[in-house]
Design an enzyme around this catalytic site. Structure first.
Site, PDB file in Angstrom:
ATOM      1  N   LYS A  51       1.152   4.217  -2.914  1.00 36.01           N
ATOM      2  CA  LYS A  51       0.839   5.643  -2.703  1.00 36.01           C
ATOM      3  C   LYS A  51       2.076   6.510  -2.924  1.00 36.01           C
ATOM      4  O   LYS A  51       1.972   7.639  -3.414  1.00 36.01           O
ATOM      5  CB  LYS A  51       0.254   5.855  -1.303  1.00 36.01           C
ATOM      6  CG  LYS A  51      -1.085   5.130  -1.077  1.00 36.01           C
ATOM      7  CD  LYS A  51      -2.179   5.579  -2.042  1.00 36.01           C
ATOM      8  CE  LYS A  51      -3.530   4.983  -1.674  1.00 36.01           C
ATOM      9  NZ  LYS A  51      -4.618   5.393  -2.590  1.00 36.01           N
TER      10      LYS A  51
ATOM     11  N   TYR B 290       0.844  -1.213   0.000  1.00 32.82           N
ATOM     12  CA  TYR B 290       0.000   0.000   0.000  1.00 32.82           C
ATOM     13  C   TYR B 290       0.873   1.255   0.000  1.00 32.82           C
ATOM     14  O   TYR B 290       0.659   2.180  -0.802  1.00 32.82           O
ATOM     15  CB  TYR B 290      -0.904  -0.031   1.233  1.00 32.82           C
ATOM     16  CG  TYR B 290      -1.928   1.083   1.295  1.00 32.82           C
ATOM     17  CD1 TYR B 290      -3.130   0.993   0.586  1.00 32.82           C
ATOM     18  CD2 TYR B 290      -1.712   2.217   2.070  1.00 32.82           C
ATOM     19  CE1 TYR B 290      -4.074   2.002   0.653  1.00 32.82           C
ATOM     20  CE2 TYR B 290      -2.662   3.228   2.147  1.00 32.82           C
ATOM     21  CZ  TYR B 290      -3.838   3.113   1.437  1.00 32.82           C
ATOM     22  OH  TYR B 290      -4.778   4.120   1.503  1.00 32.82           O
TER      23      TYR B 290
HETATM   24  P1  NAD Z   1     -13.472   2.107   0.353  1.00 34.40           P
HETATM   25  O1  NAD Z   1     -13.037   0.712   0.474  1.00 34.40           O
HETATM   26  O2  NAD Z   1     -14.822   2.483   0.826  1.00 34.40           O
HETATM   27  O3  NAD Z   1     -13.335   2.631  -1.146  1.00 34.40           O
HETATM   28  C1  NAD Z   1     -12.504   2.068  -2.103  1.00 34.40           C
HETATM   29  C2  NAD Z   1     -13.306   1.982  -3.385  1.00 34.40           C
HETATM   30  O4  NAD Z   1     -12.463   1.506  -4.443  1.00 34.40           O
HETATM   31  C3  NAD Z   1     -14.469   0.989  -3.259  1.00 34.40           C
HETATM   32  O5  NAD Z   1     -15.648   1.601  -3.707  1.00 34.40           O
HETATM   33  C4  NAD Z   1     -14.071  -0.158  -4.177  1.00 34.40           C
HETATM   34  O6  NAD Z   1     -15.162  -0.797  -4.779  1.00 34.40           O
HETATM   35  C5  NAD Z   1     -13.220   0.587  -5.183  1.00 34.40           C
HETATM   36  N1  NAD Z   1     -12.347  -0.321  -5.914  1.00 34.40           N
HETATM   37  C6  NAD Z   1     -11.531  -1.286  -5.392  1.00 34.40           C
HETATM   38  N2  NAD Z   1     -10.924  -1.952  -6.391  1.00 34.40           N
HETATM   39  C7  NAD Z   1     -11.356  -1.402  -7.548  1.00 34.40           C
HETATM   40  C8  NAD Z   1     -11.098  -1.648  -8.924  1.00 34.40           C
HETATM   41  N3  NAD Z   1     -10.244  -2.613  -9.300  1.00 34.40           N
HETATM   42  N4  NAD Z   1     -11.752  -0.891  -9.856  1.00 34.40           N
HETATM   43  C9  NAD Z   1     -12.611   0.078  -9.489  1.00 34.40           C
HETATM   44  N5  NAD Z   1     -12.883   0.371  -8.200  1.00 34.40           N
HETATM   45  C10 NAD Z   1     -12.262  -0.368  -7.244  1.00 34.40           C
HETATM   46  O7  NAD Z   1     -12.359   2.969   1.109  1.00 34.40           O
HETATM   47  P2  NAD Z   1     -12.058   4.541   1.097  1.00 34.40           P
HETATM   48  O8  NAD Z   1     -11.450   4.828   2.405  1.00 34.40           O
HETATM   49  O9  NAD Z   1     -13.247   5.315   0.644  1.00 34.40           O
HETATM   50  O10 NAD Z   1     -10.898   4.630   0.009  1.00 34.40           O
HETATM   51  C11 NAD Z   1     -10.918   5.525  -1.094  1.00 34.40           C
HETATM   52  C12 NAD Z   1      -9.503   5.962  -1.432  1.00 34.40           C
HETATM   53  O11 NAD Z   1      -8.986   6.749  -0.344  1.00 34.40           O
HETATM   54  C13 NAD Z   1      -8.503   4.816  -1.623  1.00 34.40           C
HETATM   55  O12 NAD Z   1      -7.624   5.123  -2.693  1.00 34.40           O
HETATM   56  C14 NAD Z   1      -7.736   4.792  -0.314  1.00 34.40           C
HETATM   57  O13 NAD Z   1      -6.431   4.262  -0.454  1.00 34.40           O
HETATM   58  C15 NAD Z   1      -7.721   6.275   0.011  1.00 34.40           C
HETATM   59  N6  NAD Z   1      -7.455   6.563   1.425  1.00 34.40           N
HETATM   60  C16 NAD Z   1      -8.360   6.274   2.395  1.00 34.40           C
HETATM   61  C17 NAD Z   1      -8.063   6.568   3.725  1.00 34.40           C
HETATM   62  C18 NAD Z   1      -9.016   6.295   4.841  1.00 34.40           C
HETATM   63  O14 NAD Z   1      -8.631   6.514   5.999  1.00 34.40           O
HETATM   64  N7  NAD Z   1     -10.217   5.852   4.605  1.00 34.40           N
HETATM   65  C19 NAD Z   1      -6.859   7.152   4.045  1.00 34.40           C
HETATM   66  C20 NAD Z   1      -5.954   7.441   3.027  1.00 34.40           C
HETATM   67  C21 NAD Z   1      -6.268   7.144   1.713  1.00 34.40           C
END
Ligand code: NAD
Length: 269
Positions: free
Chosen positions: A171, A167
């Site tokens: 990033k 991961y």
């Molecule tokens: P989440 O799991 O709710 O969202 C991730 C989304 O990506 C889901 O809707 C999933 O269906 C989609 N996805 C996964 N594989 C896929 C693919 N192959 N094709 C298309 N869509 C796909 O989690 P989130 O927290 O909303 O994450 C969204 C983004 O934010 C991610 O990139 C994550 O790394 C980043 N992020 C989240 C956090 C946090 O604390 N939640 C922190 C830093 C970064």
């Protein structure tokens, strides 16, 4: 900034928009006046529900299934977007996964899955967006830039994260991909930026935010003293996509309650 109108007449494509940050961002883009393409990977129902919600509020939206790591699927995603709304002005490359393991136990498939979705997926979507921006050209009402790309990164583009090497590598890759792309296409009027969320309560980190002991441990790493809400990120995305951020190019906006400020140094170095 009048949030209701800043993206009027624009078309936003948000990947991974059936849950979490993507869902909130798609909704916020719609509230700001954009027509929204709600990309989903496997969960059609919440994506369709979001489309219905946006339409009920008088907005325009379409759900499109695509795996962002699949070149042909990304091509079809953009084709569907253009077929429905005529153009794409904003890409939010948000899809991401975690497949955690200590390094000695991390399988190649865990490594590949994370790199394919979090990094290759961002490349494929950004490339498709740049091609589309170039092909469609400027249009009245679509803002000062030729197009805008927002990469969803993470504080782990700078904070190493034991047990999550795939991961953090993905990033870190997003950061230099974003800045290189921003440098490459800025002269054409394409603005490329990223958002680095800290701990935002979503499905991706449910274990760390819902269990009370884990939550307290997490809060120690957040100077601002609260776990983030998906709207914190969604509002930042709308601003970055709007003309209010027209001079913001190649930057990562940290939306993390101070998580990246070396919080342990609060107690003396
Ligand atoms: P989440 O799991 O709710 O969202 C991730 C989304 O990506 C889901 O809707 C999933 O269906 C989609 N996805 C996964 N594989 C896929 C693919 N192959 N094709 C298309 N869509 C796909 O989690 P989130 O927290 O909303 O994450 C969204 C983004 O934010 C991610 O990139 C994550 O790394 C980043 N992020 C989240 C956090 C946090 O604390 N939640 C922190 C830093 C970064």
């Amino acid at each position: 900034m009048n949030a209701e109108h800043v993206l009027k007449q624009q078309v936003a494509l948000v990947t991974g928009a059936s849950s979490g940050i993507g869902q909130a961002t798609a909704e916020a883009m719609a509230q700001a006046g954009a027509a929204v393409v709600v990309n989903y990977h496997s969960q059609a129902e919440p994506a369709q529900a979001l489309v219905a919600k946006i339409q009920d509020a008088g907005g325009r939206a379409l759900a499109v299934r695509a795996d962002v790591g699949d070149e042909d699927a990304v091509g079809r995603l953009f084709d569907e977007a253009v077929k429905a709304f005529g153009r794409v002005d904003i890409l939010v490359a948000n899809s991401g996964v975690q497949r955690d393991a200590p390094i000695g136990e991390m399988t190649l498939s865990q490594w590949n899955e994370v790199i394919n979705t979090n990094l290759t997926g961002q490349f494929l979507c950004a490339r498709a967006a740049v091609r589309q921006f170039r092909a469609q050209g400027r249009a009245p009402g679509s803002g000062r830039a030729l197009g805008k790309i927002i990469h969803m990164s993470s504080v782990h583009q700078v904070i190493p994260w034991a047990g999550h090497a795939n991961y953090a590598a993905s990033k870190g890759g997003v950061d230099l991909f974003m800045r290189t792309l921003a440098q490459e296409v800025a002269a054409e009027g394409i603005r490329v930026n990223a958002i680095a969320p800290g701990a935002i309560a979503t499905a991706i980190n449910q274990d760390a935010t819902e269990d009370e002991a884990s939550r307290q441990k997490l809060l120690k790493m957040i100077p601002y003293g609260r776990v983030g809400d998906v709207k914190d990120v969604a509002h930042a995305a709308v601003w970055l996509a709007s003309d209010a951020a027209d001079y913001v190019v190649g930057t990562t906006l940290f939306v993390d309650g101070g998580m990246s400020l070396y919080p342990e140094f609060r107690f003396g170095g």
